[in-house]
Design an enzyme around this catalytic site. Structure first.
Site, PDB file in Angstrom:
ATOM      1  CB  CYS A 233      44.192  46.167  31.134  1.00  0.00           C
ATOM      2  SG  CYS A 233      44.055  44.419  31.582  1.00  0.00           S
ATOM      3  CG  HIS A 270      40.391  40.397  45.357  1.00  0.00           C
ATOM      4  ND1 HIS A 270      39.267  41.062  44.920  1.00  0.00           N
ATOM      5  CD2 HIS A 270      41.457  41.004  44.764  1.00  0.00           C
ATOM      6  CE1 HIS A 270      39.634  42.045  44.098  1.00  0.00           C
ATOM      7  NE2 HIS A 270      40.955  42.024  43.992  1.00  0.00           N
ATOM      8  CG  HIS A 273      37.567  44.636  40.189  1.00  0.00           C
ATOM      9  ND1 HIS A 273      38.850  44.674  40.696  1.00  0.00           N
ATOM     10  CD2 HIS A 273      36.749  45.015  41.210  1.00  0.00           C
ATOM     11  CE1 HIS A 273      38.804  45.063  41.957  1.00  0.00           C
ATOM     12  NE2 HIS A 273      37.551  45.291  42.294  1.00  0.00           N
ATOM     13  CG  ASP A 277      36.261  47.462  29.115  1.00  0.00           C
ATOM     14  OD1 ASP A 277      36.291  46.267  29.511  1.00  0.00           O
ATOM     15  OD2 ASP A 277      37.081  48.315  29.502  1.00  0.00           O
ATOM     16  NE  ARG A 285      38.805  45.335  30.296  1.00  0.00           N
ATOM     17  CZ  ARG A 285      39.328  46.000  31.335  1.00  0.00           C
ATOM     18  NH1 ARG A 285      40.352  45.506  31.994  1.00  0.00           N
ATOM     19  NH2 ARG A 285      38.807  47.170  31.700  1.00  0.00           N
ATOM     20  CB  CYS A 287      40.515  43.005  34.673  1.00  0.00           C
ATOM     21  SG  CYS A 287      42.154  43.731  34.832  1.00  0.00           S
TER      22      CYS A 287
END
Length: 317
Positions: A233, A270, A273, A277, A285, A287
């Site tokens: 990704c 922050h 997310h 998957d 996952r 990310c």
């Protein structure tokens, strides 16, 4: 440890559990009804307005670890203390704000806390939150308990639509100005403004070194290279945090599709997310933005005060 009870009415009790539940020293929080004239009222009876009850939370806490004064500071930040007719979009006497004291010390501290808030000039209108002696507290139906945990998506929609969070940001903004100096532009954008850095153009997306990732703001441990993998990704991806308590997750409704945001527990940065998957037994996952992380190589852990985490790299996978 000295245990006490505190009882607060602050509008819908769904929103009054989460802010206290995250604090060290809080033993238990129950949603319920108090201040009325009947015993064991139901939710329907309370919102009819006939029983005189208000929705409230009762908190059992260790006063040596989390003082009643700190609870008072926190309750003011969750409510609109100038509204006598309810709270935000929830209207009616059963949604009014009340601080119920359990002893004379709590009464004195509550009165002083209200006086201090009134004199602070934070609100232009008078503080109308009542301070009353505690009355019998009746637990609400089971589906109301820990609602924010059991119905996270519905809770997120409700909280956003109520106007509570917007009011809190307006009147109790966090002072993050000092971070402008200590963080780079992208680090600040990601951690403080919920931003996202470009994929494949960030520091750790293809890192293969062994080590620990910590919050760039607070330094709290978040992820390890042991759980990092190449998801394709363009951002660092992990199968799990280093500890379940390292991060907090909440529904992110700011995007066209519903996502689950990941934030650091202590720094409230922050991070990114979490998606369903990924590999591993839980199929997750994480990310994460590189800009939210600082990487500490395995050989530097001891020197930087993270020696306890060396055990993760000395054991087999």
């Amino acid at each position: 440890m000295a245990q006490e009870k505190a009882t607060f009415a602050g509008g819908c009790f769904w929103c009054m559990v989460e802010p206290f539940d995250e604090q060290e020293g809080i033993i238990d929080i129950s949603s319920g009804y108090t201040g009325g004239k009947t015993e064991h009222p139901s939710y329907k009876e309370v919102i009819s307005g006939d029983t005189g009850h208000v929705e409230a939370v009762q908190i059992t806490f260790e006063s040596d670890m989390f003082s009643y004064k700190k609870l008072l500071e926190l309750i003011w930040q969750q409510i609109d203390p100038t509204d006598a007719g309810g709270q935000f979009k929830d209207r009616g006497e059963f949604y009014r704000t009340v601080i119920f004291y359990h002893n004379e010390t709590q009464k004195e501290q509550a009165i002083q806390s209200k006086k201090d808030l009134s004199e602070s000039g934070r609100f232009s209108k008078p503080i109308v939150t009542e301070i009353l002696p505690a009355l019998p507290f009746f637990e609400a139906e089971q589906y109301h308990q820990d609602f924010y945990k059991k119905n996270a998506f519905r809770y997120a929609l409700y909280k956003r639509g109520s106007g509570r969070e917007e009011f809190k940001r307006m009147h109790w903004p966090k002072d993050r100005s000092h971070l402008r100096v200590s963080l780079g532009d992208m680090q600040y954008h990601v951690t403080q403004e919920n931003g996202t850095e470009p994929p494949f153009e960030n520091e750790y997306w293809n890192n293969t070194k062994e080590g620990l990732y910590v919050d760039v703001v607070s330094g709290e441990p978040l992820f390890t290279s042991k759980d990092q993998y190449d998801s394709g990704c363009g951002w660092p991806s992990f199968t799990k945090p280093v500890m379940d308590a390292s991060v907090k997750e909440r529904y992110d409704l700011s995007h066209k599709s519903t996502r689950v945001e990941v934030r650091s527990r202590e720094g409230d940065s922050h991070l990114g997310h979490v998606f369903t998957d990924g590999p591993g037994p839980k199929g997750l996952r994480y990310c994460i933005n590189s800009a939210a992380l600082r990487f500490i190589p395995k050989e530097r852990l001891e020197a930087e005060g993270y020696g306890d985490f060396l055990i993760l790299f000395n054991s087999r996978k």
